[in-house]
Design a protein around this motif. Structure first.
Motif, PDB file in Angstrom:
ATOM      1  N   THR A  57       3.897  -7.180   5.145  1.00 45.97           N
ATOM      2  CA  THR A  57       2.944  -6.306   4.533  1.00 45.97           C
ATOM      3  C   THR A  57       3.594  -4.960   4.077  1.00 45.97           C
ATOM      4  O   THR A  57       2.840  -4.363   3.005  1.00 45.97           O
ATOM      5  CB  THR A  57       1.856  -5.859   5.369  1.00 45.97           C
ATOM      6  OG1 THR A  57       2.529  -5.426   6.553  1.00 45.97           O
ATOM      7  CG2 THR A  57       1.065  -7.183   5.969  1.00 45.97           C
ATOM      8  N   ARG A  58       4.635  -4.507   4.516  1.00 52.08           N
ATOM      9  CA  ARG A  58       5.055  -3.265   4.072  1.00 52.08           C
ATOM     10  C   ARG A  58       6.555  -3.179   3.012  1.00 52.08           C
ATOM     11  O   ARG A  58       6.734  -2.315   2.476  1.00 52.08           O
ATOM     12  CB  ARG A  58       5.286  -2.070   5.245  1.00 52.08           C
ATOM     13  CG  ARG A  58       3.777  -1.907   6.000  1.00 52.08           C
ATOM     14  CD  ARG A  58       3.907  -0.854   6.842  1.00 52.08           C
ATOM     15  NE  ARG A  58       2.657  -0.475   7.593  1.00 52.08           N
ATOM     16  CZ  ARG A  58       2.452   0.467   8.473  1.00 52.08           C
ATOM     17  NH1 ARG A  58       3.578   0.979   8.879  1.00 52.08           N
ATOM     18  NH2 ARG A  58       0.979   0.550   8.975  1.00 52.08           N
ATOM     19  N   SER A  59       7.318  -4.046   3.544  1.00 47.01           N
ATOM     20  CA  SER A  59       8.568  -4.127   2.949  1.00 47.01           C
ATOM     21  C   SER A  59       8.462  -4.863   1.673  1.00 47.01           C
ATOM     22  O   SER A  59       7.932  -5.634   1.310  1.00 47.01           O
ATOM     23  CB  SER A  59       9.462  -4.834   3.755  1.00 47.01           C
ATOM     24  OG  SER A  59       9.279  -6.098   3.909  1.00 47.01           O
ATOM     25  N   ARG A  60       9.094  -3.739   0.582  1.00 47.36           N
ATOM     26  CA  ARG A  60       8.953  -4.363  -0.711  1.00 47.36           C
ATOM     27  C   ARG A  60      10.325  -4.974  -1.211  1.00 47.36           C
ATOM     28  O   ARG A  60      11.319  -4.533  -1.046  1.00 47.36           O
ATOM     29  CB  ARG A  60       8.663  -3.208  -1.596  1.00 47.36           C
ATOM     30  CG  ARG A  60       8.398  -3.220  -3.081  1.00 47.36           C
ATOM     31  CD  ARG A  60       8.424  -2.221  -3.916  1.00 47.36           C
ATOM     32  NE  ARG A  60       7.935  -2.560  -5.380  1.00 47.36           N
ATOM     33  CZ  ARG A  60       6.690  -2.387  -5.781  1.00 47.36           C
ATOM     34  NH1 ARG A  60       5.837  -2.286  -5.011  1.00 47.36           N
ATOM     35  NH2 ARG A  60       6.609  -2.667  -6.990  1.00 47.36           N
ATOM     36  N   ARG A  61      10.165  -6.162  -1.462  1.00 47.17           N
ATOM     37  CA  ARG A  61      11.364  -7.080  -1.874  1.00 47.17           C
ATOM     38  C   ARG A  61      11.667  -6.299  -3.536  1.00 47.17           C
ATOM     39  O   ARG A  61      11.073  -6.355  -4.376  1.00 47.17           O
ATOM     40  CB  ARG A  61      11.082  -8.314  -1.994  1.00 47.17           C
ATOM     41  CG  ARG A  61      11.059  -8.997  -0.630  1.00 47.17           C
ATOM     42  CD  ARG A  61      10.703 -10.548  -0.586  1.00 47.17           C
ATOM     43  NE  ARG A  61       9.165 -10.594  -0.542  1.00 47.17           N
ATOM     44  CZ  ARG A  61       8.406 -11.834  -0.386  1.00 47.17           C
ATOM     45  NH1 ARG A  61       9.300 -12.755  -0.566  1.00 47.17           N
ATOM     46  NH2 ARG A  61       7.372 -11.873  -0.685  1.00 47.17           N
ATOM     47  N   PRO A  62      13.056  -6.252  -3.807  1.00 43.72           N
ATOM     48  CA  PRO A  62      13.224  -5.769  -5.126  1.00 43.72           C
ATOM     49  C   PRO A  62      13.449  -6.759  -6.113  1.00 43.72           C
ATOM     50  O   PRO A  62      13.323  -8.048  -5.759  1.00 43.72           O
ATOM     51  CB  PRO A  62      14.823  -5.355  -5.021  1.00 43.72           C
ATOM     52  CG  PRO A  62      15.377  -6.226  -3.689  1.00 43.72           C
ATOM     53  CD  PRO A  62      14.137  -6.431  -2.877  1.00 43.72           C
ATOM     54  N   ALA A  63      12.903  -6.141  -7.277  1.00 45.87           N
ATOM     55  CA  ALA A  63      12.916  -7.176  -8.651  1.00 45.87           C
ATOM     56  C   ALA A  63      14.245  -7.332  -9.335  1.00 45.87           C
ATOM     57  O   ALA A  63      14.917  -6.872 -10.120  1.00 45.87           O
ATOM     58  CB  ALA A  63      11.895  -6.667  -9.545  1.00 45.87           C
ATOM     59  N   PRO A 202      10.166 -21.185  -2.733  1.00 47.49           N
ATOM     60  CA  PRO A 202      10.164 -20.844  -1.275  1.00 47.49           C
ATOM     61  C   PRO A 202       9.572 -19.350  -0.887  1.00 47.49           C
ATOM     62  O   PRO A 202      10.213 -18.348  -1.746  1.00 47.49           O
ATOM     63  CB  PRO A 202      11.519 -21.022  -1.113  1.00 47.49           C
ATOM     64  CG  PRO A 202      12.052 -21.686  -2.009  1.00 47.49           C
ATOM     65  CD  PRO A 202      11.234 -21.557  -3.109  1.00 47.49           C
ATOM     66  N   PRO A 203       8.660 -18.953  -0.229  1.00 52.97           N
ATOM     67  CA  PRO A 203       8.458 -17.472  -0.036  1.00 52.97           C
ATOM     68  C   PRO A 203       9.261 -16.562   0.632  1.00 52.97           C
ATOM     69  O   PRO A 203       9.052 -15.345   0.436  1.00 52.97           O
ATOM     70  CB  PRO A 203       7.176 -17.627   0.784  1.00 52.97           C
ATOM     71  CG  PRO A 203       7.127 -18.835   1.636  1.00 52.97           C
ATOM     72  CD  PRO A 203       8.120 -19.953   0.830  1.00 52.97           C
ATOM     73  N   LEU A 204      10.031 -17.153   1.463  1.00 55.95           N
ATOM     74  CA  LEU A 204      10.874 -16.344   2.270  1.00 55.95           C
ATOM     75  C   LEU A 204      12.345 -15.834   1.565  1.00 55.95           C
ATOM     76  O   LEU A 204      13.434 -16.064   2.211  1.00 55.95           O
ATOM     77  CB  LEU A 204      11.242 -17.003   3.648  1.00 55.95           C
ATOM     78  CG  LEU A 204       9.987 -17.053   4.578  1.00 55.95           C
ATOM     79  CD1 LEU A 204      10.223 -17.427   5.838  1.00 55.95           C
ATOM     80  CD2 LEU A 204       9.326 -15.789   4.710  1.00 55.95           C
ATOM     81  N   VAL A 205      12.114 -15.505   0.311  1.00 58.00           N
ATOM     82  CA  VAL A 205      13.303 -15.143  -0.602  1.00 58.00           C
ATOM     83  C   VAL A 205      13.475 -13.608  -0.750  1.00 58.00           C
ATOM     84  O   VAL A 205      12.294 -12.823  -0.424  1.00 58.00           O
ATOM     85  CB  VAL A 205      13.505 -15.735  -1.743  1.00 58.00           C
ATOM     86  CG1 VAL A 205      13.737 -17.459  -1.659  1.00 58.00           C
ATOM     87  CG2 VAL A 205      12.123 -15.436  -2.505  1.00 58.00           C
ATOM     88  N   ALA A 206      14.472 -12.948  -0.971  1.00 58.78           N
ATOM     89  CA  ALA A 206      14.674 -11.357  -1.002  1.00 58.78           C
ATOM     90  C   ALA A 206      14.239 -11.032  -2.322  1.00 58.78           C
ATOM     91  O   ALA A 206      14.375  -9.606  -2.304  1.00 58.78           O
ATOM     92  CB  ALA A 206      16.041 -11.230  -0.737  1.00 58.78           C
ATOM     93  N   THR A 207      13.750 -11.823  -3.443  1.00 51.71           N
ATOM     94  CA  THR A 207      13.631 -11.300  -4.282  1.00 51.71           C
ATOM     95  C   THR A 207      12.150 -11.206  -4.596  1.00 51.71           C
ATOM     96  O   THR A 207      11.213 -12.175  -4.102  1.00 51.71           O
ATOM     97  CB  THR A 207      13.870 -12.287  -5.604  1.00 51.71           C
ATOM     98  OG1 THR A 207      15.366 -12.353  -5.587  1.00 51.71           O
ATOM     99  CG2 THR A 207      13.496 -11.955  -6.980  1.00 51.71           C
ATOM    100  N   ASP A 208      11.427 -10.059  -5.155  1.00 50.37           N
ATOM    101  CA  ASP A 208       9.966  -9.907  -5.622  1.00 50.37           C
ATOM    102  C   ASP A 208       9.381 -11.202  -5.915  1.00 50.37           C
ATOM    103  O   ASP A 208       9.846 -11.850  -7.164  1.00 50.37           O
ATOM    104  CB  ASP A 208       9.681  -8.690  -6.483  1.00 50.37           C
ATOM    105  CG  ASP A 208       8.350  -8.506  -6.472  1.00 50.37           C
ATOM    106  OD1 ASP A 208       7.739  -7.725  -5.898  1.00 50.37           O
ATOM    107  OD2 ASP A 208       7.567  -9.245  -7.441  1.00 50.37           O
TER     108      ASP A 208
END
Length: 253
Positions: A57-63, A202-208
């Motif tokens: 909910t809080r961590s924003r994944r980078p674009a 896949p939802p658990l990737v580090a990209t927004d």
């Protein structure tokens, strides 16, 4: 980040073994049995759940995407994968431990609980293994899209995708695609048994996820740029188109 994720999973596995071992030999309600079988798992599970909720909910994944040889890659969000696996491993170990402790007194309840808990732990073994590999991830390639999930892979030529991913209203939601020509899709592992007409990024990737969906859709509609995928110059162009910023894209986190 990957090392921390591996340490988290390793610590959870060691604690799970301790809980199960303690539950197996502590059949009387002593203080040691209470700590090993109930209080410690609850404390650890509460901490893992808190970290998982914060991550979602809080961590924003980078674009950003990684530029690798011949591909743009959305790498794994290792900590998210590790916490996700650890939460369910902790739940399974806690239930299994309680079932072992009560096995002699109430076998009619304990045996089914132990079987279900063992199945749950086995189902999350691939997630544990993924933390030590390079999954889940998404690769955009000149020839198509390749999805690496913890259960297997899908290699999809651009021509096979009928409708590209559409971002949902919330950033943590999964992006769904429609497959128009499933006969062109190559699948391995348990992915062979999943749906053929729809597929999730896949939802658990580090990209927004919104940036990733926009990148996939860009190449679906602009076939003339696909051949350059995997080059720094093409990534700079793509980043400028998707973000409206002509400056150099940031390095992936």
């Amino acid at each position: 980040m990957k090392v921390r994720a591996q340490l988290l999973v390793a610590a959870t596995v060691l604690l799970a073994v301790a809980w199960l071992a303690g539950s197996a030999w502590q059949t009387s309600p002593t203080g040691t049995s209470l700590v090993l079988g109930l209080l410690l798992p609850l404390v650890v599970l509460g901490g893992l759940t808190t970290v998982y909720v914060v991550q979602l909910t809080r961590s924003r994944r980078p674009a950003t995407l990684e530029v690798r040889a011949g591909a743009f890659v959305a790498p794994p969000a290792y900590l998210r994968v590790a916490v996700h696996a650890s939460v369910f491993l902790a739940i399974g170990a806690m239930v299994a431990g309680q079932a072992l402790r009560d096995l002699a007194d109430v076998p009619a309840i304990s045996v089914p609980l132990l079987a279900l808990a063992s199945l749950q732990i086995l189902l999350y073994v691939p997630s544990v293994r993924a933390v030590f590999g390079d999954q889940p991830r998404v690769e955009l390639r000149p020839e198509g899209l390749k999805l690496f999930n913890v259960l297997g892979t899908r290699a999809m030529p651009w021509e096979a995708i009928a409708v590209g991913p559409y971002p949902r209203q919330r950033r943590q939601d999964v992006n769904e695609m429609a497959i128009g020509r499933p006969e062109l899709v190559h699948r391995s592992g348990l992915e062979r048994w999943l749906g053929q007409r729809k597929v999730m990024l896949p939802p658990l990737v580090a990209t927004d996820p919104m940036f990733l969906a926009a990148a996939v859709n860009h190449y679906l509609f602009h076939a003339e740029h696909r051949a350059a995928i995997g080059t720094p110059a093409e990534y700079a162009r793509l980043y400028g188109v998707l973000t409206g910023r002509p400056d150099a894209p940031p390095a992936p986190a």
